[in-house]
Design a protein around this motif. Structure first.
Motif, PDB file in Angstrom:
ATOM      1  N   LYS A 167     -38.017 -22.039  48.460  1.00 13.33           N
ATOM      2  CA  LYS A 167     -37.034 -21.397  47.588  1.00 13.33           C
ATOM      3  C   LYS A 167     -36.792 -19.963  48.030  1.00 13.33           C
ATOM      4  N   ALA A 213     -34.612 -19.909  50.942  1.00 13.77           N
ATOM      5  CA  ALA A 213     -33.217 -20.163  50.573  1.00 13.77           C
ATOM      6  C   ALA A 213     -32.556 -18.891  50.059  1.00 13.77           C
ATOM      7  N   VAL A 214     -33.268 -18.179  49.174  1.00  8.51           N
ATOM      8  CA  VAL A 214     -32.710 -16.943  48.626  1.00  8.51           C
ATOM      9  C   VAL A 214     -32.495 -15.923  49.737  1.00  8.51           C
ATOM     10  N   PHE A 216     -29.512 -16.856  51.767  1.00 11.52           N
ATOM     11  CA  PHE A 216     -28.272 -16.538  51.057  1.00 11.52           C
ATOM     12  C   PHE A 216     -27.924 -15.056  51.216  1.00 11.52           C
ATOM     13  N   ASN A 258     -24.618 -13.391  53.488  1.00 12.20           N
ATOM     14  CA  ASN A 258     -23.583 -12.528  52.920  1.00 12.20           C
ATOM     15  C   ASN A 258     -23.636 -11.128  53.496  1.00 12.20           C
ATOM     16  N   LEU A 304     -21.998 -11.147  56.843  1.00 11.55           N
ATOM     17  CA  LEU A 304     -20.543 -11.216  56.710  1.00 11.55           C
ATOM     18  C   LEU A 304     -19.961  -9.815  56.520  1.00 11.55           C
ATOM     19  N   LEU A 305     -20.633  -9.054  55.628  1.00 13.02           N
ATOM     20  CA  LEU A 305     -20.133  -7.718  55.335  1.00 13.02           C
ATOM     21  C   LEU A 305     -20.323  -6.777  56.517  1.00 13.02           C
ATOM     22  N   LEU A 316     -14.555  -0.901  60.156  1.00 13.61           N
ATOM     23  CA  LEU A 316     -14.072  -0.638  58.809  1.00 13.61           C
ATOM     24  C   LEU A 316     -14.376   0.812  58.423  1.00 13.61           C
ATOM     25  N   LEU A 355     -13.364   1.139  51.512  1.00 10.71           N
ATOM     26  CA  LEU A 355     -13.834  -0.244  51.646  1.00 10.71           C
ATOM     27  C   LEU A 355     -15.212  -0.285  52.277  1.00 10.71           C
ATOM     28  N   LEU A 390     -17.666   0.495  49.692  1.00 14.74           N
ATOM     29  CA  LEU A 390     -17.816  -0.661  48.797  1.00 14.74           C
ATOM     30  C   LEU A 390     -18.707  -1.726  49.427  1.00 14.74           C
ATOM     31  N   PHE A 391     -18.445  -2.005  50.712  1.00 10.42           N
ATOM     32  CA  PHE A 391     -19.226  -3.016  51.424  1.00 10.42           C
ATOM     33  C   PHE A 391     -20.699  -2.632  51.483  1.00 10.42           C
ATOM     34  N   THR A 421     -22.325  -3.175  48.211  1.00 15.46           N
ATOM     35  CA  THR A 421     -22.535  -4.607  47.989  1.00 15.46           C
ATOM     36  C   THR A 421     -23.723  -5.109  48.796  1.00 15.46           C
ATOM     37  N   LEU A 449     -26.931  -7.033  47.443  1.00 14.45           N
ATOM     38  CA  LEU A 449     -27.297  -8.340  47.978  1.00 14.45           C
ATOM     39  C   LEU A 449     -28.711  -8.340  48.546  1.00 14.45           C
TER      40      LEU A 449
END
Lengths: 748, 52
Positions: free
Chosen positions: A141, A144-145, A148, A152, A155-156, A164, A168, A171-172, A175, A179
């Motif tokens: 578990k 998995a976390v 995840f 993400n 990606l950012l 970038l 923005l 903001l990224f 985030t 995360l």
């Protein structure tokens, strides 16, 4: 059903019959399972659901073949309406049954046996295996976390890397930080736990370094971003945690697998045993057996406790206890030890030592629990492992200011190099590899019938130069046989006195005499004050006369001769024969090239000489007529020696040798005096032992070299900035995995 | 670029959804036994015959 149709297994046959509408209920009624229905057995295997009328059982089944077994077993509710639910886990061989309360466990067992499987009800304690899988589940578990969060964050950060700017980007980054929190607060828990444990034990632990890296990097990264607006490296940090978690999980899998195989004992505390109470037969659990009770031992059953024989005679297979392949005769009143197997009719045995207190049990437990702490080599390895961690810390503390102030690399680069260094250094070969190698070696020994008293036996085996053999029972079978006597037929009372003298002796002569005279003598003479001088004589008082059996030199010297005396008057001569073990010549010829072989025996010099010559041992290494004291002296004068002998008669010499091996003799004494006991008869286990120690030592050496090389290379690359924290996170678990598989491969 | 303000929460929600689905599957024991269910499906008995 087509007559003569063939089936791959019984389940398929039953299934086919079932489709024809045949009933599957067992017709035969055996009473073998009845004990399951009574307390305390039933309380331990049954769980009751809230609805009192439903009972749950879990069974382990042997003999599952193919998917037909699944279909058959899960059709049980259609066969018997009292079974409400049946669920099989094919790979684990575990069947879960929900039945109504009028179906007894014994009936279930009979029915399943009838279907061709070997059922075993699982008790609460045996279901504890689930706990282990719980642990690995919680790790999955967390993976998995972490995965995840990592996905993400990546990606950012890709957007950020491709240029970038402005609000923005801000903001990224925020985030990303959010995360990362699941990793910091949830996925990192195993490391924090390990670090806390290390702190409590006041020793340095790998998890401390990881926890420290994780938390401090996050804090520095966030502060750097908020205060100076510098780049964050949460993406690499997330990947790092993710990869290390995966490495952990794989290591756990590898470890749990080897643990599974280690923990199968000889006796289960819940196994049923039969006792006789007030002339009534009862079945109780093994752990409830107490001294004073009368145990009933059926044919082919292994005695679980130490006790005294109450039946008049017994014929026992003692191969597990003494390594002797030939079964032996025992008389009423003689002591029997745990591990012996009865070969004939039901025996009555008075329990004297509880099963868990017997030396056999203790020894088996010990060899299972691995007294690893005793091994000097292992201690050294642990020490080196810790030094590597300390060295990495010291090196990091030293180089960090150099990078930062002297080389002007900037905080981020310096910190990343420090991190790589801490992460990449891994003493795992020493921390996991060493103990794993030893436990694998001990497991392998157990599998091949060797009880090794402590792990450092393997260390000492690597320094062996001399191999010293006892003759009787070691090179030869030790199973003497009375071949003739003078006079040909002894008076019956002579035989009775002889048996009286040897009544409690473990000497080979005693067993031979019992075998020869046991059937003929109805009443054994009550000989008082029996004394045994090991390897010399046994004497005692009967009718106010001293009778004795003495080693004698009466005839040719080709056979073992024992004289039966009344005072000094010779009443009879007894001749015994002893044969060479069939494998002795081949084993000795294999050892000859590597070790200096010698024989030190209590037997007559002429016989030792002729045997030694036949086996190709040089005459100056052959010693006969040796008393236990002589043997001790001989062993002491030869350092780095393996001594093989009887665990009882050669006790002193075995204790003095670098590695003392009890080939035969009662296990109780052998375990006290020798480092290794052979449970299998013969000398082949010696080759196994040598083989195992060689493999252990090569495996250890290889892992040791690998660890040193790995840490030196990876550490310097990290300091040079070539290995980034991310790469470090990949190669560190890989190196542990390499070490683990390496250790395992050595013992396949 | 303003579409990102919409896409970002969407991507994360999607990911969270899958994560939760996985964790639920894990907790309900769907990964405990990977062999037996595959064998169960091979049994040709008619649907509905099965009890429980």
């Amino acid at each position: 059903m087509v007559s003569g149709q063939r089936f791959c297994c019984r389940a398929c046959e039953f299934l086919s019959q079932f489709e024809e509408g045949l009933s599957l209920k067992s017709q035969k009624s055996s009473t073998a399972w009845d004990y399951l229905d009574s307390s305390p057995f039933i309380d331990h295997i049954r769980t009751t659901s809230q609805n009192q009328s439903l009972h749950n059982y879990r069974l382990f089944l042997k003999g599952l073949n193919c998917s037909s077994c699944t279909h058959l077993l899960e059709k049980l509710p259609q066969i018997d309406e009292r079974i409400l639910n049946s669920q099989l886990s094919f790979l684990d061989g575990e069947l879960k049954l929900t039945v109504s309360s009028d179906l007894t466990p014994s009936e279930i067992a009979r029915q399943i046996e009838h279907l061709g499987y070997e059922p075993k009800f699982l008790t609460e304690s045996e279901q504890a295996k689930d706990l282990l899988s719980q642990e690995s589940k919680s790790l999955v578990k967390k993976i998995a976390v972490a995965g995840f969060s990592l996905g993400n964050i990546m990606l950012l950060s890709i957007a950020k890397y491709s240029g970038l700017e402005g609000s923005l980007k801000y903001l990224f980054s925020i985030t990303e930080m959010i995360l990362f929190l699941p990793i910091l607060l949830y996925a990192g828990i195993p490391f924090y736990k390990g670090a806390l444990l290390g702190l409590k034990q006041r020793s340095i632990h790998l998890d401390m370094v990881i926890s420290f890296s994780l938390i401090s990097s996050f804090v520095f990264s966030v502060i750097g971003f908020l205060v100076w607006g510098s780049e964050m490296y949460l993406d690499s940090l997330a990947a790092f945690t993710f990869l290390i978690l995966i490495g952990r999980w794989m290591i756990k899998k590898a470890e749990s697998h080897s643990k599974d195989q280690l923990s199968d004992g000889l006796f289960s505390p819940d196994q049923p045993v039969r006792i006789l109470e007030d002339q009534i037969e009862k079945t109780i659990r093994l752990k409830d057996l107490t001294p004073g009770q009368t145990l009933l031992l059926g044919p082919d059953q292994i005695l679980p406790c130490d006790g005294q024989l109450l039946s008049s005679r017994a014929y026992m297979d003692t191969s597990f206890v003494s390594g002797e392949s030939e079964p032996k005769h025992y008389q009423q009143g003689q002591a029997l030890f745990a591990g012996m197997k009865s070969l004939r009719k039901d025996l009555k045995i008075s329990v004297q030592v509880k099963p868990e207190d017997t030396d056999l049990h203790q020894a088996l437990m010990e060899s299972e629990q691995l007294s690893l702490s005793k091994s000097r080599q292992l201690k050294k390895l642990n020490q080196i492992g810790k030094s590597i961690l300390y060295a990495a810390l010291a090196l990091g503390a030293l180089t960090f200011p150099i990078f930062l102030f002297l080389l002007q690399l900037g905080f981020q680069e310096s910190w990343s190099r420090l991190l790589s260094l801490l992460v990449v250094t891994c003493p795992c070969a020493l921390a996991f590899g060493g103990p794993l190698t030893y436990s694998l070696a001990l497991r392998e020994s157990k599998k091949r019938g060797l009880i090794v008293s402590s792990a450092d036996v393997f260390d000492r085996m690597s320094e062996i130069k001399n191999v010293i053999f006892d003759k009787t029972g070691t090179l030869t079978t030790g199973h003497l046989k009375l071949i003739r006597s003078e006079p040909e037929k002894l008076p019956i009372w002579h035989r009775a006195v002889i048996l009286g003298l040897e009544r409690s002796s473990f000497h080979p002569v005693a067993f031979a005499l019992r075998e020869a005279y046991g059937d003929q003598v109805k009443q054994i003479a009550e000989v008082r004050d029996v004394n045994e001088v090991l390897g010399e004589k046994v004497f005692g008082l009967f009718d106010n006369e001293i009778y004795s059996l003495r080693r004698a030199h009466l005839g040719s010297g080709e056979l073992n001769e024992v004289g039966f005396f009344k005072g000094d008057e010779l009443l009879a001569k007894l001749y015994f024969e002893d044969e060479i073990r069939p494998e002795t010549p081949s084993v000795l010829s294999k050892l000859k090239s590597k070790y200096e072989l010698s024989i030190s025996s209590g037997d007559k010099a002429s016989r030792v000489l002729s045997l030694g010559k036949a086996l190709g041992i040089s005459p100056e290494n052959l010693f006969g007529d040796q008393s236990p004291r002589d043997k001790l002296q001989y062993v002491k004068s030869h350092p780095h020696a393996v001594m093989l002998g009887d665990g009882f008669n050669d006790a002193a010499a075995l204790g003095a040798a670098d590695v003392g091996i009890a080939v035969a003799g009662p296990l109780q004494q052998s375990l006290k005096n020798a480092d290794v006991c052979f449970l299998k008869s013969g000398l082949n286990p010696l080759l196994d032992l040598m083989d195992i120690s060689t493999r252990l030592n090569t495996s250890l050496k290889r892992n040791y070299n690998f660890t040193i090389a790995y840490n030196l290379i990876a550490g310097s690359l990290a300091l040079l900035g070539i290995v980034t924290p991310l790469i470090a996170a990949i190669i560190m678990p890989l190196s542990s995995l390499f070490v683990l598989t390496q250790a395992k491969r050595g013992f396949l | 670029m303003n579409i990102l303000v919409l896409m970002l929460p969407l991507a994360i929600t999607l990911g969270t959804g899958f994560l939760i689905a996985f964790l639920v599957a894990m907790n309900t024991g769907q990964f405990d036994d990977l062999e037996t269910p595959a064998q169960r499906i091979l049994d040709d008995e008619k649907e509905g015959e099965r009890k429980s």
